[in-house]
Design a protein around this motif. Structure first.
Motif, PDB file in Angstrom:
ATOM      1  N   THR A   1      41.661 -33.789 -75.333  1.00 14.49           N
ATOM      2  CA  THR A   1      42.655 -33.555 -74.282  1.00 14.49           C
ATOM      3  C   THR A   1      42.897 -32.067 -74.050  1.00 14.49           C
ATOM      4  OG1 THR A   1      44.491 -33.761 -75.830  1.00 14.49           O
ATOM      5  CG2 THR A   1      43.820 -35.749 -74.643  1.00 14.49           C
ATOM      6  N   ALA A   2      42.637 -31.250 -75.043  1.00 17.07           N
ATOM      7  CA  ALA A   2      42.836 -29.800 -74.872  1.00 17.07           C
ATOM      8  C   ALA A   2      41.920 -29.232 -73.803  1.00 17.07           C
ATOM      9  CB  ALA A   2      42.605 -29.076 -76.197  1.00 17.07           C
ATOM     10  N   VAL A   3      40.748 -29.776 -73.675  1.00 16.82           N
ATOM     11  CA  VAL A   3      39.791 -29.287 -72.687  1.00 16.82           C
ATOM     12  C   VAL A   3      40.368 -29.374 -71.274  1.00 16.82           C
ATOM     13  CG1 VAL A   3      37.519 -29.723 -71.654  1.00 16.82           C
ATOM     14  CG2 VAL A   3      37.805 -29.808 -74.114  1.00 16.82           C
ATOM     15  N   SER A   4      41.222 -30.354 -71.038  1.00 15.56           N
ATOM     16  CA  SER A   4      41.807 -30.514 -69.703  1.00 15.56           C
ATOM     17  C   SER A   4      43.011 -29.606 -69.463  1.00 15.56           C
ATOM     18  CB  SER A   4      42.208 -31.972 -69.469  1.00 15.56           C
ATOM     19  OG  SER A   4      43.235 -32.340 -70.366  1.00 15.56           O
ATOM     20  N   SER A   5      43.469 -28.884 -70.484  1.00 12.85           N
ATOM     21  CA  SER A   5      44.588 -27.954 -70.311  1.00 12.85           C
ATOM     22  C   SER A   5      44.114 -26.715 -69.556  1.00 12.85           C
ATOM     23  CB  SER A   5      45.157 -27.548 -71.667  1.00 12.85           C
ATOM     24  OG  SER A   5      45.688 -28.666 -72.324  1.00 12.85           O
ATOM     25  N   PRO A   6      45.016 -26.085 -68.812  1.00 15.31           N
ATOM     26  CA  PRO A   6      44.640 -24.896 -68.031  1.00 15.31           C
ATOM     27  C   PRO A   6      44.012 -23.804 -68.904  1.00 15.31           C
ATOM     28  CG  PRO A   6      46.867 -25.608 -67.480  1.00 15.31           C
ATOM     29  CD  PRO A   6      46.424 -26.435 -68.644  1.00 15.31           C
ATOM     30  N   GLY A   7      42.875 -23.335 -68.474  1.00 18.36           N
ATOM     31  CA  GLY A   7      42.206 -22.231 -69.150  1.00 18.36           C
ATOM     32  C   GLY A   7      41.474 -22.576 -70.433  1.00 18.36           C
ATOM     33  N   MET A   8      41.405 -23.840 -70.798  1.00 18.79           N
ATOM     34  CA  MET A   8      40.805 -24.203 -72.079  1.00 18.79           C
ATOM     35  C   MET A   8      39.332 -24.593 -71.998  1.00 18.79           C
ATOM     36  SD  MET A   8      42.984 -23.548 -74.306  1.00 18.79           S
ATOM     37  CE  MET A   8      42.223 -24.283 -75.728  1.00 18.79           C
ATOM     38  N   ALA A   9      38.804 -24.792 -70.821  1.00 16.65           N
ATOM     39  CA  ALA A   9      37.397 -25.207 -70.700  1.00 16.65           C
ATOM     40  C   ALA A   9      36.461 -24.158 -71.280  1.00 16.65           C
ATOM     41  CB  ALA A   9      37.051 -25.501 -69.249  1.00 16.65           C
ATOM     42  N   ALA A  10      36.716 -22.889 -70.993  1.00 16.37           N
ATOM     43  CA  ALA A  10      35.865 -21.817 -71.524  1.00 16.37           C
ATOM     44  C   ALA A  10      35.982 -21.743 -73.044  1.00 16.37           C
ATOM     45  CB  ALA A  10      36.226 -20.487 -70.887  1.00 16.37           C
ATOM     46  N   TRP A  11      37.193 -21.897 -73.563  1.00 15.33           N
ATOM     47  CA  TRP A  11      37.397 -21.889 -75.022  1.00 15.33           C
ATOM     48  C   TRP A  11      36.602 -23.023 -75.656  1.00 15.33           C
ATOM     49  CZ3 TRP A  11      39.198 -25.816 -78.091  1.00 15.33           C
ATOM     50  CH2 TRP A  11      39.449 -25.484 -79.425  1.00 15.33           C
ATOM     51  N   ALA A  12      36.693 -24.202 -75.069  1.00 16.04           N
ATOM     52  CA  ALA A  12      36.006 -25.357 -75.629  1.00 16.04           C
ATOM     53  C   ALA A  12      34.498 -25.161 -75.634  1.00 16.04           C
ATOM     54  CB  ALA A  12      36.382 -26.622 -74.852  1.00 16.04           C
TER      55      ALA A  12
END
Length: 135
Positions: free
Chosen positions: A15-26
């Protein structure tokens, strides 16, 4: 481990991947998205392993960090309660991510909670840990 502290950590990588700005982190930390390769995200999410948890853990969250929403902590809390696992948490509503920016009183409360946790579970001293699960 004898005791653990989670500082505004991600409880569910999926679910973190769908948080704002987290796609690059993931992509950087885990690799591909959970939709194309779900196992790495699953394996890095404590929410999926609550039943195996043997370590007392406290969570220190900020109220305004979009990368670690309170709903993730709620997911963990429900499972931990049902399975009888010891945990506690505190959400500091008036703080943002990054310890170096925290107000002195909130930093003191956090450090005192960590000290109590470690004294109790590492040194065996009778110490009460009061974070209050305040939300």
């Amino acid at each position: 481990f004898k005791a653990a502290v989670c500082l505004y950590g991600i409880v569910d990588a999926v679910t973190a991947v769908s948080s704002p700005g987290m796609a690059a982190w993931a992509r950087y930390m885990i690799g591909s998205s959970p939709m194309t390769a779900p196992l790495p995200d699953f394996e890095r999410s404590i929410v999926n392993f609550v039943d195996k948890l043997r370590t007392p853990i406290i969570f220190l969250y900020t109220g305004s960090d979009p990368s670690t929403p309170f709903q993730q902590l709620q997911q963990f809390a429900v499972q931990a309660e049902v399975k009888g696992k010891w945990f506690d948490y505190r959400v500091f509503e008036n703080e943002s991510e990054g310890w170096r920016y925290w107000r002195p009183n909130n930093l003191r409360l956090s450090l005192e909670a960590m000290d109590a946790l470690f004294e109790k579970h590492l040194l065996g001293r009778d110490r009460e840990i009061r974070l209050s699960r305040n939300r």
